[in-house]
Design a protein around this motif. Structure first.
Motif, PDB file in Angstrom:
ATOM      1  N   GLU A 294     -15.328 -60.801  14.889  1.00  0.00           N
ATOM      2  CA  GLU A 294     -14.672 -59.497  14.775  1.00  0.00           C
ATOM      3  C   GLU A 294     -15.170 -58.574  15.880  1.00  0.00           C
ATOM      4  O   GLU A 294     -16.314 -58.653  16.317  1.00  0.00           O
ATOM      5  CB  GLU A 294     -14.957 -58.888  13.396  1.00  0.00           C
ATOM      6  CG  GLU A 294     -14.214 -57.583  13.129  1.00  0.00           C
ATOM      7  CD  GLU A 294     -12.722 -57.737  13.313  1.00  0.00           C
ATOM      8  OE1 GLU A 294     -12.212 -57.314  14.380  1.00  0.00           O
ATOM      9  OE2 GLU A 294     -12.078 -58.296  12.414  1.00  0.00           O
ATOM     10  N   LEU A 299     -15.182 -52.178  14.509  1.00  0.00           N
ATOM     11  CA  LEU A 299     -16.024 -51.892  13.350  1.00  0.00           C
ATOM     12  C   LEU A 299     -16.677 -50.526  13.468  1.00  0.00           C
ATOM     13  O   LEU A 299     -16.790 -49.792  12.475  1.00  0.00           O
ATOM     14  CB  LEU A 299     -17.096 -52.979  13.215  1.00  0.00           C
ATOM     15  CG  LEU A 299     -16.608 -54.388  12.857  1.00  0.00           C
ATOM     16  CD1 LEU A 299     -17.766 -55.372  12.910  1.00  0.00           C
ATOM     17  CD2 LEU A 299     -15.945 -54.416  11.492  1.00  0.00           C
ATOM     18  N   THR A 302     -14.006 -47.655  13.010  1.00  0.00           N
ATOM     19  CA  THR A 302     -13.564 -47.464  11.626  1.00  0.00           C
ATOM     20  C   THR A 302     -14.729 -47.244  10.667  1.00  0.00           C
ATOM     21  O   THR A 302     -14.524 -47.225   9.454  1.00  0.00           O
ATOM     22  CB  THR A 302     -12.744 -48.682  11.170  1.00  0.00           C
ATOM     23  OG1 THR A 302     -13.502 -49.883  11.419  1.00  0.00           O
ATOM     24  CG2 THR A 302     -11.428 -48.760  11.923  1.00  0.00           C
ATOM     25  N   GLN A 304     -17.354 -49.058   9.681  1.00  0.00           N
ATOM     26  CA  GLN A 304     -17.777 -50.140   8.778  1.00  0.00           C
ATOM     27  C   GLN A 304     -19.210 -50.530   9.160  1.00  0.00           C
ATOM     28  O   GLN A 304     -19.440 -51.523   9.860  1.00  0.00           O
ATOM     29  CB  GLN A 304     -16.822 -51.330   8.903  1.00  0.00           C
ATOM     30  CG  GLN A 304     -15.380 -50.973   8.581  1.00  0.00           C
ATOM     31  CD  GLN A 304     -14.461 -52.170   8.693  1.00  0.00           C
ATOM     32  OE1 GLN A 304     -14.587 -53.144   7.955  1.00  0.00           O
ATOM     33  NE2 GLN A 304     -13.515 -52.106   9.623  1.00  0.00           N
ATOM     34  N   GLN A 307     -21.018 -54.174   8.240  1.00  0.00           N
ATOM     35  CA  GLN A 307     -20.450 -55.241   9.069  1.00  0.00           C
ATOM     36  C   GLN A 307     -20.787 -55.038  10.539  1.00  0.00           C
ATOM     37  O   GLN A 307     -21.024 -56.000  11.277  1.00  0.00           O
ATOM     38  CB  GLN A 307     -18.928 -55.289   8.900  1.00  0.00           C
ATOM     39  CG  GLN A 307     -18.460 -55.609   7.499  1.00  0.00           C
ATOM     40  CD  GLN A 307     -18.264 -54.363   6.650  1.00  0.00           C
ATOM     41  OE1 GLN A 307     -18.963 -53.374   6.825  1.00  0.00           O
ATOM     42  NE2 GLN A 307     -17.304 -54.431   5.734  1.00  0.00           N
ATOM     43  N   GLN A 346     -18.014 -43.923   4.456  1.00  0.00           N
ATOM     44  CA  GLN A 346     -16.907 -44.747   3.996  1.00  0.00           C
ATOM     45  C   GLN A 346     -16.014 -45.151   5.165  1.00  0.00           C
ATOM     46  O   GLN A 346     -15.723 -44.323   6.035  1.00  0.00           O
ATOM     47  CB  GLN A 346     -16.068 -43.987   2.963  1.00  0.00           C
ATOM     48  CG  GLN A 346     -16.821 -43.641   1.697  1.00  0.00           C
ATOM     49  CD  GLN A 346     -17.244 -44.889   0.927  1.00  0.00           C
ATOM     50  OE1 GLN A 346     -16.512 -45.885   0.894  1.00  0.00           O
ATOM     51  NE2 GLN A 346     -18.424 -44.838   0.316  1.00  0.00           N
ATOM     52  N   PRO A 347     -15.565 -46.416   5.206  1.00  0.00           N
ATOM     53  CA  PRO A 347     -14.649 -46.834   6.281  1.00  0.00           C
ATOM     54  C   PRO A 347     -13.341 -46.057   6.221  1.00  0.00           C
ATOM     55  O   PRO A 347     -12.887 -45.635   5.151  1.00  0.00           O
ATOM     56  CB  PRO A 347     -14.416 -48.326   5.994  1.00  0.00           C
ATOM     57  CG  PRO A 347     -15.557 -48.735   5.127  1.00  0.00           C
ATOM     58  CD  PRO A 347     -15.918 -47.527   4.328  1.00  0.00           C
ATOM     59  N   ARG A 348     -12.763 -45.887   7.389  1.00  0.00           N
ATOM     60  CA  ARG A 348     -11.506 -45.150   7.470  1.00  0.00           C
ATOM     61  C   ARG A 348     -10.570 -45.881   8.429  1.00  0.00           C
ATOM     62  O   ARG A 348     -10.961 -46.200   9.550  1.00  0.00           O
ATOM     63  CB  ARG A 348     -11.754 -43.726   7.960  1.00  0.00           C
ATOM     64  CG  ARG A 348     -10.563 -42.822   7.740  1.00  0.00           C
ATOM     65  CD  ARG A 348     -10.925 -41.380   7.949  1.00  0.00           C
ATOM     66  NE  ARG A 348      -9.802 -40.505   7.696  1.00  0.00           N
ATOM     67  CZ  ARG A 348      -9.792 -39.211   7.949  1.00  0.00           C
ATOM     68  NH1 ARG A 348     -10.860 -38.654   8.501  1.00  0.00           N
ATOM     69  NH2 ARG A 348      -8.728 -38.477   7.696  1.00  0.00           N
ATOM     70  N   TYR A 349      -9.342 -46.161   7.971  1.00  0.00           N
ATOM     71  CA  TYR A 349      -8.396 -46.952   8.741  1.00  0.00           C
ATOM     72  C   TYR A 349      -7.200 -46.087   9.134  1.00  0.00           C
ATOM     73  O   TYR A 349      -6.855 -45.112   8.451  1.00  0.00           O
ATOM     74  CB  TYR A 349      -7.927 -48.162   7.935  1.00  0.00           C
ATOM     75  CG  TYR A 349      -9.068 -49.009   7.420  1.00  0.00           C
ATOM     76  CD1 TYR A 349      -9.745 -49.875   8.258  1.00  0.00           C
ATOM     77  CD2 TYR A 349      -9.486 -48.910   6.092  1.00  0.00           C
ATOM     78  CE1 TYR A 349     -10.805 -50.649   7.792  1.00  0.00           C
ATOM     79  CE2 TYR A 349     -10.548 -49.664   5.626  1.00  0.00           C
ATOM     80  CZ  TYR A 349     -11.200 -50.531   6.470  1.00  0.00           C
ATOM     81  OH  TYR A 349     -12.250 -51.279   6.017  1.00  0.00           O
TER      82      TYR A 349
END
Length: 628
Positions: A294, A299, A302, A304, A307, A346-349
């Motif tokens: 990945e 990462l 966004t 994360q 990860q 928090q991840p954000r997409y």
């Protein structure tokens, strides 16, 4: 102003990947190079399937109806005639093209006269067709289901369906790259594409073949866009151009090998099976995570963080860099990430729908979609002139492949010296001029000059298309790079499908098609000058970084004015802050009432001419005047 604030608030990444992280995990080290190498193989597999469509739908140079003995009189004896004489009696002759493709003679049942004087009716083919040798193959999509004469329209329809699949795949799976990641989207696409490739070999009718090719086009588009983005996000700015162009050379190699593979396969199901084999081999990427990991840039963009930390440790270890060494005094890279983002991040997409809140990004996306649409659509005008010069299939095929290879060489040699925008502008100018000259002077020029103009136009139109894709991937932010690049590539597929729309109408609108694309090529020159320059610059990660890209002037003037904003922005309005104002007042009061000022001049003490109360009152009035 509200739009700019919304873009800023949607930016999740306060750390800069290019300067704060990438150098400390080995940069473009040996592991990054290995991953980029494995990302080139999907491009070969995808292009092998894309260009095999040329052989699937190629119409044989010569074909005619099968003679029907039922249409001949009972007294006719075929043994009295040679093969050619038999065909001349049963099939009408069309001046300039030989035997009729779609008609047979029907004789009166009681006649014994086979001369041209006898009255003969013409009817449509009743027993099918006999085909000459198909280019590279003995049978293909056309000969398998007799898609000629009244069913000819199914051939361009097949290509339109195939391109429709690519359009849907670029948009949907490009967005999925931004939601699920580059690796997950790639594995999903390559798995379904391999499955559909096998099923296409078992097609039992033309309709089933069309639907399966449409579905396969969707998945092939996902493989292309995910691998293209992934390889560029693993590179440093100086190496991005060569990495992208080597992947284009893999596509050229696939085109060069395809005719030989077709000759060896002989039948279209075998060719389809052979073209699917590289995709089946790419399924090994499921097990070998290290050959297609990945993207750590995505990462980080966004947010994360768990990860990301695992990915950074993997990259640094394989690049021979230890993250436990101190990068900053008393801090490591991983602890810096923890400090910056915290534990509750928090991840954000994002998706390409975020473009409605931007100004610069969507304009760049629109302009590059326009240039790619022109680059792919105008190629039909040039290749049609190649067919006029020679009807040999391999002449136009290999000439187009060689111009594609020369376009790659041209980009490799020139773009790093003169910039993306300058070479894109030059390609658009030469493409437009070649198209306009062919449009206006074809009937007055000799065949050799028409061929030269067509080759030059084809070369620079392919360069225009390749540069548009590279440029789009470099100027789009990481958080929406998949969706935005998918939109740009989808526009290119619309241009490719435009040629099939002309063939669907038997080239009835070819002149209008040529006029439109020649005009668009000239118009694109003005649009390209609004683009920023991405040569040797880091990839933007957030929407804010994408919005802050600058447009260099056409002619460089002063070094301090090298970059101009694409759109004029309002200066931020000064806001009244009562706390700052009160601090200024108190500081000024202390300074004026302080006895030991550096600039105070010592004077002899004199008796005040005014009473003490009057002196205090005057000082208060003076202070009020200063404060006002």
């Amino acid at each position: 102003m509200a739009r700019d604030q919304s873009v800023t608030s949607s930016t999740p990444s306060p750390m800069d990947y290019e300067t704060s992280i990438f150098p400390h995990i080995g940069g473009y080290g040996r592991y990054n190079r290995l991953v980029v190498l494995f990302s080139w193989f999907p491009n070969f597999a995808v292009m092998l399937n894309l260009f095999s469509d040329v052989f699937f739908t190629h119409i044989p140079e010569s074909y005619h109806c099968k003679p029907d003995p039922q249409l001949l009189p009972s007294t006719f004896l075929p043994s009295n005639f040679s093969r050619q004489g038999y065909l001349n009696l049963t099939i009408p002759w069309v001046n300039g093209s030989g035997l009729s493709h779609c008609e047979l003679f029907k004789y009166p049942s009681n006649t014994s006269d086979f001369s041209e004087k006898v009255h003969r009716e013409t009817v449509s083919c009743t027993l099918g067709w006999e085909y000459a040798h198909v280019a590279g193959l003995q049978s293909n999509f056309v000969t398998e289901w007799n898609l000629v004469c009244s069913d000819y329209w199914k051939i361009p329809l097949q290509h339109i369906c195939f391109m429709t699949g690519w359009i849907l795949g670029y948009i949907l799976l490009g967005t999925l790259c931004d939601w699920l990641g580059r690796r997950r989207c790639f594995l999903l696409s390559i798995s379904l594409s391999s499955l559909l490739g096998v099923v296409v070999c078992l097609s039992s009718s033309a309709v089933v073949f069309l639907l399966l090719r449409l579905s396969q086009g969707v998945m092939l588009a996902g493989v292309f866009v995910s691998s293209y983005i992934s390889r560029l996000e693993l590179c440093d700015p100086p190496n991005r151009l060569m990495v992208a162009m080597i992947s284009s050379f893999f596509a050229v190699i696939a085109e060069l090998l395809l005719p030989g593979i077709a000759v060896l396969c002989r039948d279209w199901p075998v060719l389809q099976a052979v073209a699917t084999v590289p995709q089946l081999l790419l399924l090994s990427y499921w097990c070998c995570v290290s050959v297609f990991p990945e993207s750590p840039r995505w990462l980080l963009a966004t947010a994360q963080i768990p990860q990301l930390k695992r990915s950074l440790q993997e990259f640094s270890t394989r690049n021979g860099v230890c993250l436990q060494d101190e990068i900053y005094p008393g801090e490591t890279l991983l602890s810096e990430i923890d400090t910056t983002y915290g534990e509750d991040c928090q991840p954000r997409y994002f998706s390409f729908l975020e473009l409605r809140r931007t100004r610069v990004i969507w304009k760049n996306c629109l302009i590059l979609s326009f240039t790619l649409f022109i680059g792919t659509g105008v190629q039909y005008c040039f290749t049609r002139n190649l067919h006029r010069h020679s009807s040999n299939f391999y002449f136009s095929y290999f000439l187009r492949v060689m111009t594609g290879a020369l376009a790659c060489v041209f980009i490799c040699v020139s773009v790093n010296h003169f910039g993306r925008r300058g070479m894109l502008l030059l390609s658009a100018i030469i493409t437009g001029l070649s198209s306009l000259l062919l449009l206006a002077l074809t009937q007055y020029l000799r065949g050799g000059l028409v061929l030269v103009l067509s080759v030059v136009g084809l070369l620079f139109s392919q360069a225009l298309a390749m540069l548009s894709v590279l440029f789009a991937c470099e100027v789009m932010p990481t958080v929406v790079r998949g969706g935005c690049l998918g939109l740009v590539l989808a526009a290119g597929c619309v241009g490719m499908a435009a040629s099939s729309l002309m063939e669907l109408q038997n080239n009835g609108g070819y002149f209008l098609h040529h006029v439109i694309f020649a005009s668009f090529a000239v118009l694109s020159v003005l649009c390209i000058m609004l683009l920023p320059e991405s040569k040797r610059k880091p990839l933007p990660d957030s929407l804010k970084e994408g919005e802050s890209q600058r447009r260099p002037p056409l002619l460089l003037s002063r070094p301090d004015r090298d970059n101009l904003p694409l759109l004029s922005t309002r200066p931020p309005l000064s806001e009244y802050n009562p706390d700052n104002y009160s601090r200024l007042v108190s500081a000024t009061r202390k300074m004026l009432t302080k006895d030991s000022l550096p600039y105070r001049i010592a004077v002899p003490m004199q008796n005040s001419l005014l009473p003490e109360s009057e002196t205090q009152k005057q000082e208060n009035e003076t202070l009020k005047e200063v404060m006002s």
